[in-house]
Design an enzyme around this catalytic site. Structure first.
Site, PDB file in Angstrom:
ATOM      1  N   ASP A 478      -2.949   0.453 -17.201  1.00 46.14           N
ATOM      2  CA  ASP A 478      -2.606   0.955 -15.863  1.00 46.14           C
ATOM      3  C   ASP A 478      -3.062   2.404 -15.660  1.00 46.14           C
ATOM      4  OD1 ASP A 478      -1.484   0.878 -13.337  1.00 46.14           O
ATOM      5  OD2 ASP A 478       0.408   0.029 -14.025  1.00 46.14           O
ATOM      6  N   ASP A 548      -0.384  -4.081  -5.884  1.00 44.83           N
ATOM      7  CA  ASP A 548       1.062  -4.095  -6.089  1.00 44.83           C
ATOM      8  C   ASP A 548       1.769  -4.841  -4.969  1.00 44.83           C
ATOM      9  OD1 ASP A 548       1.252  -2.932  -8.528  1.00 44.83           O
ATOM     10  OD2 ASP A 548       1.747  -0.922  -7.811  1.00 44.83           O
TER      11      ASP A 548
END
Ligand code: GLA
Length: 729
Positions: A478, A548
């Site tokens: 990430d 997301d």
């Protein structure tokens, strides 16, 4: 031969199955660009251009008497700087004496079989006899600055790649302040620009507009390719549709800041320039040194669908690498939206047990398992298990998950550090911070200095130890903020302009070491969802968490927008809870499954709290995905509707041999007295008969494509349907 040099006419012609690209060395030694577009045979395309005296477009000294030649007008392979070309520039230099001019003349060229590689940077590759390379060398005779233009020609794949190497072949230092990968002067035409804008949790929204008489800039100054823009643009004929019209794709294989500029000039000629973002960029080249730009992947096709399909194939086969890129991917359960930071061994095991019972293949432990990580204020940098949350260590949990027959994966965010971490306390100078200034925070975290080799080595040791000591099959990598405070405490003042690019090189070198040492591990990229979704990352990670936003209806646009350049196999897509955590929208489990299945599939919700009916639906979705995965990931993808318009969205995937197809349809706006949902299919064999599994009808390919298929109206929120077609004759 896909690259041919005509010695007499000084023409270099590159040909692919459906496109041609031509350049010519003119009398003054300039390399002019003559054509990129549909095939033109062996024609010398220079007949289209004529010399003319355009006022206020100056003339090089050699042509001052007839005033009919100007670098401001002629199409060029790579523009000069400060030499009378006022269009958007591809290079900016400061020479040793402070002068800023660079004018490039042809020196030589070389044709090689195979595809070039680029030192320290991702570059597409040849699977054997697929590509040829052309290298054209140009040189500034005054300073000795040389540019080598590299072309990779993938004839059958309709792809041409380009990159530029700058070589200081002079006696003094030269500083590059802009170093583009691509300069492309397009043929005359009426062109639209299509690009993919967005924000966190709303990435890659397609936008298309005519190219006006101005410079349009798409780019990122954020140190990543970004949520806001993607390093992929399309220039297409104003009338181009999914099925027809000249379409050019330009995709930069780079994960840092980038810039794509498009200008329509005074004589209606369009120039596109693409490369590294020059906002924070300068690069000092001492005599003998080289600078290599990232690669641009170009494709030309008739229609947007064909263009997308060229990229889909190329990214899957010639950009993504390693054991997993063409293999079936595991269906995974990720604990993030199930528990967020609130994880412990019992909860994780309960989630995994439920997942195993539903047929899910892999468990992913997301953020919160390490350091003092209870929320987003602390812990980044300390890649050691949090023994308060997992008192028996990682191995105990991994073993239990493996005993359920599932693989184990884990989340990391290596390039970041919290102030509240052991790593920051030990090495505050390893974070990017400007001297004498308080840094900008993003999600309470700072960015590590990946331009510092010590930092990269430290991260390599942490991550390789993690992978060596535990049975980890998958890493989610990430990157949860934009880069700011672009200053490295490890570099001198005159090298600070190099930090943002050296940062990306540091990331790539770390990834390269890890994927080479751990070839069995599947890496998934991520940056707050799809903030670093680009061909650079895909060279290391064959899939990337797309967004997301897991809302199925929003995902139709995000996945549909991404599909213009990238294949579904690269798009991490999960079924999540309803109401959705990002939008609050309620959608049926079936629709969430239909949408997420057009991706690298998984789940991200608390399975232990679901009603039995949802669990039953998940069990059958996992089975269906396993059956359809080869078709979904390897088939040809067709957008049947415009994802930004209408009351339903439909897309279709057809196997390469046209023996099978999957049609997906989702209603995005239920209507009263609904019109029938009618859709024409694409890509089928017109002469074949197809059996439709869902209604048992047998219908010909030509009927389905020319007549279509009509679904009965569906009442209710965001309903969806699929058709599985199998050729029976
Ligand atoms: C990012 C990712 C999410 C999740 C969180 C964890 O936002 O995109 O999927 O991993 O970080 O902090």
């Amino acid at each position: 031969m896909s690259i041919v040099f005509d010695q007499q006419k000084k023409l270099l012609t590159l040909a692919t199955a459906k496109s041609a690209y031509q350049m010519q060395i003119d009398d003054l030694g300039f390399l002019q660009h003559l054509h990129y577009g549909a095939r033109t045979g062996s024609q010398d395309m220079s007949y289209q251009y004529y010399d003319f005296d355009y006022a206020f477009s100056g003339n090089p000294a050699e042509r001052r008497s007839d005033r009919s030649f100007s670098l401001d007008i002629v199409p060029q392979e790579f523009s000069s700087f400060g030499e009378g070309d006022y269009r958007v520039n591809s290079v900016a230099v400061v020479n040793a004496d402070g002068s800023r001019a660079a004018r490039f003349h042809y020196v030589s060229h070389e044709i090689r079989s195979g595809k070039y590689a680029i030192p320290e940077l991702p570059a597409s590759y040849d699977n054997g006899d697929e590509a040829e390379t052309l290298i054209v060398t140009l040189r500034d005779t005054v300073t000795g600055l040389m540019i080598k233009l590299y072309y990779g020609v993938f004839e059958k794949l309709d792809i041409i790649t380009r990159y530029t190497e700058f070589v200081n072949d002079g006696k003094g230092p030269v500083t590059l302040e802009k170093a583009a990968s691509l300069c492309l002067d397009l043929p005359m035409g009426t062109w639209d620009l299509m690009h993919f804008w967005g924000k966190h949790a709303m990435e890659r929204q397609p936008e298309r507009a005519p190219i006006g008489h101005c410079i349009t800039t798409i780019g990122s100054t954020r140190g990543t390719s970004s949520h806001q823009h993607n390093p992929f643009v399309i220039i297409c004929d104003h009338d181009a549709t999914e099925d027809h019209g000249d379409c050019y794709g330009m995709m930069l294989a780079y994960s840092g800041g980038f810039k794509a500029e498009v200008e329509n000039s005074q004589i209606n000629s369009v120039r596109a320039v693409m490369g590294i973002d020059d906002t924070y960029f300068s690069w000092k080249l001492e005599p003998g040194q080289s600078f290599h730009t990232p690669e641009v992947i170009l494709s030309f096709a008739d229609g947007l669908t064909a263009l997308s399909q060229n990229y889909h194939h190329f990214i899957r086969h010639n950009v993504c690498r390693g054991k997993h890129h063409l293999e079936k991917r595991p269906v995974l359960i990720n604990n993030w939206e199930a528990t967020y930071f609130d994880l412990n061994e019992d909860k994780m095991y309960a989630l995994a047990k439920e997942a195993a019972a539903l047929g899910i293949d892999q468990f992913v432990l997301d953020d919160g398992w390490f350091g003092a990580r209870y929320d987003d204020n602390a812990g980044l940098g300390d890649w050691f298990v949090n023994t308060k949350k997992l008192p028996n260590g990682l191995d105990s949990l991994i073993q239990k998950i493996n005993d359920l027959g599932m693989k184990f994966g884990i989340w990391v965010e290596p390039e970041m550090v919290n102030e509240d971490s052991d790593l920051y306390r030990a090495h505050p100078d390893w974070a990017l911070t400007e001297p004498g200034r308080k840094p900008v925070f993003g999600r309470n975290q700072l960015v590590l200095d990946m331009a510092n080799q010590e930092v990269v080595d430290y991260l390599y040791n942490c991550l390789s130890t993690l992978l060596k000591e535990h049975n980890i099959a998958y890493i989610k990598w990430d990157f949860n903020r934009s880069v700011s405070d672009v200053y490295s405490h490890a570099l001198p003042a005159d090298r600070q302009g190099e930090v943002s690019h050296r940062f990306v090189l540091g990331l790539y070198s770390l990834l390269e070491r890890l994927i080479s040492e751990f070839p069995d591990v599947l890496f998934e990229g991520c940056s707050g969802g799809g903030g670093r979704f680009d061909a650079g990352m895909l060279y290391y990670t064959p899939q990337i968490w797309l967004s997301d936003d897991t809302d199925a209806i929003e995902r139709l646009i995000i996945q549909g927008g991404t599909s213009y350049g990238y294949p579904v196999s690269t798009m991490g897509a999960h079924v999540s809870a309803s109401p959705n955590h990002q939008t609050g929208r309620t959608t049926p489990i079936q629709t969430r499954g239909v949408v997420a299945m057009s991706g690298a599939f998984g789940y991200e919700l608390d399975l232990t709290k679901l009603p039995e009916s949802d669990k039953e639906a998940i069990r059958s979705q996992v089975c269906q995905y396993h059956q359809d995965e080869v078709l979904i990931h390897q088939g040809d993808y067709f957008r049947l509707t415009d994802v930004t318009k209408g009351y339903f969205t439909a897309w279709q995937i057809v196997s390469k041999d046209k023996s099978g197809s999957l049609l997906n349809l989702v209603i995005t706006r239920p209507q009263p007295n609904p019109a029938p949902l009618h859709i024409r299919l694409k890509g089928l064999d017109p002469d074949a008969l197809y059996k439709i599994a869902e209604d048992d009808q047998i219908i010909s390919g030509s009927a389905l494509m020319n007549g279509g298929y009509t679904f009965r109206p569906m009442m209710g929120d965001y309903r969806s349907a699929q058709l599985h077609l199998t050729a029976v004759s």
